[in-house]
Design a protein around this motif. Structure first.
Motif, PDB file in Angstrom:
ATOM      1  N   LEU A  73       5.422 -84.638  29.018  1.00  0.00           N
ATOM      2  CA  LEU A  73       4.263 -83.801  28.671  1.00  0.00           C
ATOM      3  C   LEU A  73       4.589 -82.323  28.892  1.00  0.00           C
ATOM      4  N   LYS A  74       5.216 -82.015  30.018  1.00  0.00           N
ATOM      5  CA  LYS A  74       5.571 -80.616  30.308  1.00  0.00           C
ATOM      6  C   LYS A  74       6.583 -80.093  29.299  1.00  0.00           C
ATOM      7  N   ALA A  75       7.545 -80.932  28.935  1.00  0.00           N
ATOM      8  CA  ALA A  75       8.553 -80.509  27.963  1.00  0.00           C
ATOM      9  C   ALA A  75       7.916 -80.249  26.600  1.00  0.00           C
ATOM     10  N   VAL A  76       6.962 -81.065  26.190  1.00  0.00           N
ATOM     11  CA  VAL A  76       6.259 -80.852  24.919  1.00  0.00           C
ATOM     12  C   VAL A  76       5.432 -79.575  25.005  1.00  0.00           C
ATOM     13  N   ALA A  77       4.735 -79.380  26.106  1.00  0.00           N
ATOM     14  CA  ALA A  77       3.911 -78.181  26.281  1.00  0.00           C
ATOM     15  C   ALA A  77       4.767 -76.915  26.259  1.00  0.00           C
ATOM     16  N   ASP A  78       5.989 -77.007  26.789  1.00  0.00           N
ATOM     17  CA  ASP A  78       6.902 -75.855  26.814  1.00  0.00           C
ATOM     18  C   ASP A  78       7.651 -75.666  25.499  1.00  0.00           C
TER      19      ASP A  78
END
Length: 178
Positions: A146-151
């Motif tokens: 999720l964090k990688a997608v958000a970034d």
């Protein structure tokens, strides 16, 4: 012969923060620390804890509601899991989210995979964003993605998603149990 451990054991893990102080403030902090028989680091930590009582997160809008300071809210907002902290903050004080946290929270809210819900008449998964309906294990399991997608480091298509319920097909040759 085993190697001896250097230094004593820590009771808790702590974070290191580098702070710039002008010379006068640094001198006064050193004096304040001496007066309390503390290290400068211990004094600064204590001073921050004290100041959290003055930071108001929620101002009571009526006589029945009380002001909530950050020191009081801290127990409800803190969790060892980063994912849990974000959800708690988004649920209780959404106006405090940074832009990056807002992007991450939106990804979570818009993905039915992370929420309990039900299928509608068309077979689509429907859910309500309510932390009582959050599937915490799924959130924690997919947190790094999720964090990688958000970034912008990963494509949103890599996120798991709720599956559309397919209507069972009727085959006239199937036996119908009675």
């Amino acid at each position: 012969m085993t190697a001896k451990k250097a230094g004593g054991g820590k009771l808790t893990r702590s974070e290191t923060v580098t702070v710039r102080l002008d010379p006068k403030l640094r001198y006064l902090v050193e004096l304040a620390a001496r007066s309390q028989r503390r290290t400068v680091s211990s004094y600064i930590e204590w001073a921050i804890e004290q100041s959290l009582q003055k930071v108001i997160l929620f101002e009571g809008r009526s006589s029945a509601e009380c002001d909530v300071n950050l020191a009081e809210a801290g127990a409800d907002l803190w969790d060892v899991d980063e994912a849990d902290r974000l959800v708690r903050l988004a649920d209780q004080y959404p106006e405090m989210l940074t832009y990056d946290e807002q992007v991450l929270w939106k990804l979570i809210c818009e993905n039915g995979f992370f929420w309990r819900g039900k299928y509608d008449d068309d077979g689509d998964w429907c859910w309500t964003v309510d932390i009582r309906k959050l599937i915490w294990g799924r959130l924690r399991e997919h947190w790094d993605l999720l964090k990688a997608v958000a970034d912008g480091e990963e494509e949103a298509s890599k996120l798991p998603s709720a599956v559309r319920r397919e209507e069972p097909t009727f085959n006239p040759d199937d036996e119908i149990p009675f």
